[in-house]
Scaffold this active site. Structure first.
Site, PDB file in Angstrom:
ATOM      1  N   CYS A  89       0.714  -1.461  -0.192  1.00 41.79           N
ATOM      2  CA  CYS A  89      -0.206   0.085   0.012  1.00 41.79           C
ATOM      3  C   CYS A  89       0.832   1.373  -0.034  1.00 41.79           C
ATOM      4  O   CYS A  89       0.385   2.267  -0.438  1.00 41.79           O
ATOM      5  CB  CYS A  89      -0.913   0.100   1.323  1.00 41.79           C
ATOM      6  N   GLN A 147      -4.392  -8.502   7.348  1.00 41.01           N
ATOM      7  CA  GLN A 147      -4.779  -7.086   7.834  1.00 41.01           C
ATOM      8  C   GLN A 147      -5.872  -6.911   8.718  1.00 41.01           C
ATOM      9  O   GLN A 147      -5.514  -6.045   9.570  1.00 41.01           O
ATOM     10  CB  GLN A 147      -5.190  -6.468   6.354  1.00 41.01           C
ATOM     11  N   ARG A 212     -20.652   7.462   1.545  1.00 41.65           N
ATOM     12  CA  ARG A 212     -22.055   7.072   2.214  1.00 41.65           C
ATOM     13  C   ARG A 212     -22.625   7.671   3.270  1.00 41.65           C
ATOM     14  O   ARG A 212     -21.989   8.350   4.144  1.00 41.65           O
ATOM     15  CB  ARG A 212     -21.769   5.475   2.733  1.00 41.65           C
ATOM     16  N   THR A 214     -24.286   7.831   6.519  1.00 37.03           N
ATOM     17  CA  THR A 214     -24.351   7.076   7.483  1.00 37.03           C
ATOM     18  C   THR A 214     -24.737   7.558   8.691  1.00 37.03           C
ATOM     19  O   THR A 214     -24.747   8.832   8.981  1.00 37.03           O
ATOM     20  CB  THR A 214     -23.144   6.081   7.651  1.00 37.03           C
ATOM     21  N   SER A 237     -11.066   0.596   4.927  1.00 30.96           N
ATOM     22  CA  SER A 237     -11.080   1.128   3.611  1.00 30.96           C
ATOM     23  C   SER A 237     -11.760   0.409   2.410  1.00 30.96           C
ATOM     24  O   SER A 237     -12.004  -0.889   2.527  1.00 30.96           O
ATOM     25  CB  SER A 237      -9.509   1.359   3.068  1.00 30.96           C
ATOM     26  N   HIS A 338      -9.921   3.036  -1.425  1.00 29.43           N
ATOM     27  CA  HIS A 338      -8.397   2.744  -1.340  1.00 29.43           C
ATOM     28  C   HIS A 338      -7.892   1.899  -2.415  1.00 29.43           C
ATOM     29  O   HIS A 338      -7.662   0.934  -2.350  1.00 29.43           O
ATOM     30  CB  HIS A 338      -8.090   2.149  -0.050  1.00 29.43           C
ATOM     31  N   CYS A 368       0.580   2.727   6.013  1.00 28.97           N
ATOM     32  CA  CYS A 368       0.999   1.639   6.354  1.00 28.97           C
ATOM     33  C   CYS A 368       0.830   0.577   5.203  1.00 28.97           C
ATOM     34  O   CYS A 368       0.017   0.898   4.210  1.00 28.97           O
ATOM     35  CB  CYS A 368      -0.124   1.047   7.310  1.00 28.97           C
ATOM     36  N   GLY A 370       1.406  -3.523   3.717  1.00 22.28           N
ATOM     37  CA  GLY A 370       1.640  -5.338   4.038  1.00 22.28           C
ATOM     38  C   GLY A 370       3.048  -5.519   4.008  1.00 22.28           C
ATOM     39  O   GLY A 370       3.899  -4.764   3.719  1.00 22.28           O
TER      40      GLY A 370
END
Length: 382
Positions: A89, A147, A212, A214, A237, A338, A368, A370
């Site tokens: 990422c 993750q 969205r 919410t 994400s 993402h 951040c 992987g």
């Protein structure tokens, strides 16, 4: 030796999985942004000596150096070299870091950093087929979690409750909606033409799809991703399609061309972080960048920490005492999406735009990644 500056950044709108942008090949999506930013600057593409692009899942339509494929597909000069990188990422931000370093070293005078991920068509991890072995040896013994496990571990480590995470998820949505309403993203967007479905005419997409409407009550009703876990679809994400790009040059060249440099990278990093916590690297990156520059958080006007999960950004903020009014002020990946190979470039652009909007001096960006890594940079507005 060169003095690298960021001349401009741009991005596509971000589409939901299976949504507005899912009919586009990654080369079409990235190529639109590559060409679009150069057209916007009225810059001769032949001046770009190298293109470095981030892409995490380099398989199928995103294989065989997608950065080069996109460049050629868009009719851009064949003499320009291109490299596609995978720092998970952090790939997009690392592409910016690499181009800046090449200019600083005198290797090139101008380059384009970019990233793409068409996750609707090339799902994450689809570059791990069953017939060519697995990424890690059979005797791999490190506790490197998924993750979702890593995100929940961070939340538990920092003592975050489900309510803490839901509040952060709601704030991301609200801030992104306000940013769109106030036109804060307008400068970033390169509109993308998409094919019509079922015989319909092509259309142009110029807005992010993932926002969205919410509430805390709606978020609290969502089931956790992991049984007994803390994160939900509302605090993680979104899987998305998108591309982003940044043009960097030696400052003297930029000014000779009549271009206004917008920012420079003061310090950059790509670090390994604690393996069992996987995504908690922004805590380390912030500490590292401040120590290496002799700066303090009091010097920083804008902080962008990629919202892979709510706990990631919250961990960085609360560990270092970051004012949450300076953190992801226009929302983040929870609301916007993402597209993993491009998000780091988007965050750099978002930070520069926000510095200009609030007349600030310095921004800090951390993403951040992987493999328990983190990319980061301190950016100075010019």
């Amino acid at each position: 030796m060169g003095n690298p500056v960021i001349v401009d950044t741009a991005r596509s709108p971000i589409g939901r999985r299976g949504g507005w942008l899912s009919g586009l090949h990654a080369a079409e999506l990235l190529g639109t942004v590559q060409k679009g930013i150069l057209d916007r600057l009225a810059l001769d593409p032949a001046l770009i000596e190298q293109v470095v692009g981030g892409c995490v899942t380099q398989a199928g339509e995103q294989s065989a150096n997608i950065t080069r494929t996109a460049w050629l597909y868009s009719g851009l000069p064949e003499r320009t070299g291109a490299t596609t990188i995978d720092a998970q990422c952090g790939s997009g931000q690392q592409s910016v870091n690499i181009v800046a370093a090449q200019i600083a070293a005198g290797v090139i005078d101008a380059g384009l950093a970019c990233g793409v991920e068409a996750m609707s068509r090339v799902p994450l991890l689809s570059n791990i087929p069953d017939n060519v072995g697995r990424p890690r040896p059979d005797d791999w013994a490190l506790d490197l979690p998924t993750q979702f496990v890593g995100a929940d571990r961070i939340a538990q480590r920092r003592g975050f409750t489900r309510a803490d995470l839901d509040e952060f998820g709601l704030r991301s949505q609200q801030r992104a909606a306000r940013a769109w309403q106030e036109g804060r993203f307008d400068r970033q967007i390169i509109p993308v033409e998409v094919p019509g479905r079922d015989g319909a005419e092509p259309s142009t997409v110029s807005r992010d799809q993932g926002l969205r409407d919410t509430s805390l009550e709606a978020l609290a009703a969502l089931a956790p991703v992991l049984e007994g876990g803390l994160h939900t679809a509302g605090t993680a994400s979104q899987i998305s399609d998108g591309a982003a790009a940044a043009v960097l040059m030696d400052e003297d060249l930029a000014r000779s061309l009549g271009l206004r440099p917008r920012a420079r990278i003061v310090r950059q990093c790509l670090l390994g972080s604690e393996v069992p916590y996987l995504l908690d690297g922004p805590v380390l990156a912030i500490e590292h960048l401040l120590a290496r520059t002799g700066m303090s958080l009091g010097d920083i006007d804008v902080v962008e920490v990629n919202e892979a999960f709510a706990a990631v950004a919250l961990s960085a903020a609360r560990t270092h005492g970051i004012d949450e009014d300076l953190l992801n002020v226009n929302g983040g990946a929870i609301a916007l999406g993402h597209p993993v190979g491009s998000s780091g470039v988007r965050l750099v652009g978002a930070a520069i735009d926000e510095l200009e909007r609030r007349d600030g001096g310095y921004a800090l960006v951390a993403v951040c990644a992987g493999g328990a890594m983190v990319s980061g940079a301190i950016i100075e507005r010019i």
